[in-house]
Design an enzyme around this catalytic site. Structure first.
Site, PDB file in Angstrom:
ATOM      1  N   ASP A   1       1.004  -1.317   0.182  1.00  0.00           N
ATOM      2  CA  ASP A   1       0.201   0.009  -0.086  1.00  0.00           C
ATOM      3  C   ASP A   1       0.958   1.153   0.091  1.00  0.00           C
ATOM      4  O   ASP A   1       2.007   1.267   0.745  1.00  0.00           O
ATOM      5  CB  ASP A   1      -0.966  -0.096   1.248  1.00  0.00           C
TER       6      ASP A   1
ATOM      7  N   ASP B   1       0.660   5.368   0.717  1.00  0.00           N
ATOM      8  CA  ASP B   1      -0.147   6.516   1.352  1.00  0.00           C
ATOM      9  C   ASP B   1       0.490   7.741   0.995  1.00  0.00           C
ATOM     10  O   ASP B   1       1.901   7.805   0.996  1.00  0.00           O
ATOM     11  CB  ASP B   1       0.189   6.529   2.844  1.00  0.00           C
TER      12      ASP B   1
ATOM     13  N   ASP C   1       1.909   7.442  14.664  1.00  0.00           N
ATOM     14  CA  ASP C   1       2.165   6.707  15.821  1.00  0.00           C
ATOM     15  C   ASP C   1       3.697   6.355  16.237  1.00  0.00           C
ATOM     16  O   ASP C   1       3.929   6.802  17.119  1.00  0.00           O
ATOM     17  CB  ASP C   1       1.263   5.397  15.520  1.00  0.00           C
TER      18      ASP C   1
END
Length: 447
Positions: free
Chosen positions: A67, A69, A141
């Site tokens: 993926d 982003d 995070d």
């Protein structure tokens, strides 16, 4: 003149130094053309745009990300205007899914972290206040996920020593640890997944509050918990992730799937457990880019809980097939409602389980009818998995392997010479089927 004199006497106001992060000239090999096109289109429209998060981390580790982003200073509405094939999603955090060819690129706007809406437990319920890239990095995070890649200058921008932590194979949370876990409890599950997947050591300060804060996961929506657990189970490194479950502590068994995962983690090669064996096979298939069945893996993980109910039903006198159906029905409502398991997965699980008692019948036409079942192959693979735990079932699995691949003549001979109809009890042992005595017909006396 007077202004200069006064200015020389009075202390000067210093402008706050704008920290732009440390820039490192690193060329990353991005083979995803869709992500590059999204970045280029945003640049052409006059916006900042960077590859961010796990994609940058994985590229630095020499792994091609699944993926990609993108982070930008364009608002979701502005991104949506640029890309015709896009949609704005999310309530807590609005992001844009940009469909580019067969890929979906996730585009998020830099967040400031200000004016966030939190509940009484500190969990962030809404955070759509936009800011700078530096502010956005504070909202990430872990340090390894707070890296931004500039494709125009081929530079990695690092605000929180993420590059050094990646080099040291260390997982470090950004900011106050307890506060960050309260903001989003799922971060604790991400710590488990990332440390297991990447082979990172969890920093002591990052790990310390997890066990005491794991109870916050009980307040998360079950669907969100289930999705995060799926990421652990199908990360390609599930066994590595299971080893990190100790971080959550024993009190984290807040979901039946958690309980099953702890059970699989406690098993060993000498004392195999069906859920652990299924995850071993799944990890191997994912590494070879082969397809995997979510329903099959969940059927294996939940098998221990189902088997107890199956055994209990047989002890009460029900046949294996009837006891199995009863056990499945008792689990069905919990799985699809209380546990957050989607119906498409639970249906596969039920079909695999329901066929298990049928493998005990090896005579007559029943083996042929079972072989014709649409879910036969998955149920057969499940039988072989059970056979790795039970020697008696291993023999049964070998019979079905020979029957499955034999020609018509071989199959007829096998069903003719098979032992008298047997049933499998819940523990995998074989027992002879007891026939019910025929009822005597009452004679009818005509008057």
């Amino acid at each position: 003149m007077l202004k200069k004199i006064v200015g020389a006497i009075l202390p000067k106001k210093r402008k706050p130094k704008k920290q732009m992060g440390t820039r490192h000239a690193i060329k990353l090999a991005i083979h995803n053309h869709s992500a590059i096109k999204v970045l280029e289109h945003l640049h052409q429209a006059g916006y900042e745009a960077y590859l961010v998060g796990g994609a940058v981390r994985d590229l630095l580790l020499g792994v091609q990300p699944k993926d990609f982003d993108v982070a930008t200073n364009a608002t979701p509405e502005q991104v949506h205007q640029i890309f015709r094939r896009s949609r704005i999603i999310g309530r807590r955090f609005q992001i844009v899914h940009v469909m580019m060819g067969a890929d979906t690129i996730e585009v998020s706007t830099f967040r400031s972290g200000g004016k966030v809406k939190q509940n009484e437990f500190g969990r962030i319920m809404r955070d759509n206040t936009y800011g700078t890239m530096e502010q956005d990095a504070l909202r990430r995070d872990f340090t390894c996920n707070a890296l931004y890649y500039d494709i125009r200058h081929q530079e990695v921008i690092d605000f929180h020593t993420g590059l050094a932590d990646i080099a040291a194979k260390k997982l470090v949370i950004i900011g106050d640890t307890a506060e960050r876990y309260a903001e989003d409890p799922v971060r604790m599950l991400r710590a488990v997944r990332l440390s297991g997947k990447l082979g990172f050591i969890v920093d002591e300060a990052t790990a310390k509050p997890i066990a005491s804060h794991a109870k916050l996961l009980r307040k998360e929506p079950v669907a969100r918990l289930f999705d995060e657990m799926m990421k652990i189970l199908f990360s390609g490194c599930a066994l590595g992730c299971l080893k990190q479950l100790y971080l959550l502590g024993e009190d984290a068994r807040i979901h039946p799937l958690f309980t099953a995962m702890f059970q699989a983690a406690a098993a060993t090669d000498k004392q195999p457990e069906i859920g652990r064996l299924a995850l071993q096979q799944t990890d191997a298939r994912l590494r070879e880019n082969k397809s995997v069945s979510v329903g099959f893996v969940l059927a294996a993980l939940f098998w221990g809980q189902l088997e107890k109910r199956w055994l209990s039903g047989q002890k009460r006198g029900a046949s294996p097939a009837a006891a199995m159906n009863e056990a499945i029905n008792s689990l069905r409502d919990d799985m699809e409602k209380g546990w957050g398991v989607p119906q498409r997965y639970s249906a596969t699980m039920r079909e695999i389980w329901a066929l298990q008692p049928q493998f005990a019948y090896q005579r007559g036409g029943r083996p042929f009818r079972l072989l014709a079942q649409a879910r036969f192959r998955a149920a057969y693979d499940f039988l072989l998995l059970r056979g790795q735990v039970s020697d008696e079932l291993r023999e049964l699995g070998e019979w079905w392997t020979k029957f499955q691949y034999g020609n018509e003549e071989t199959r007829q001979a096998m069903t003719k010479n098979a032992p008298q109809a047997t049933e499998t009890s819940g523990d995998g042992s074989l027992k002879k089927k007891r026939r019910r005595p025929r009822k005597k017909k009452k004679s009818v006396v005509s008057e």
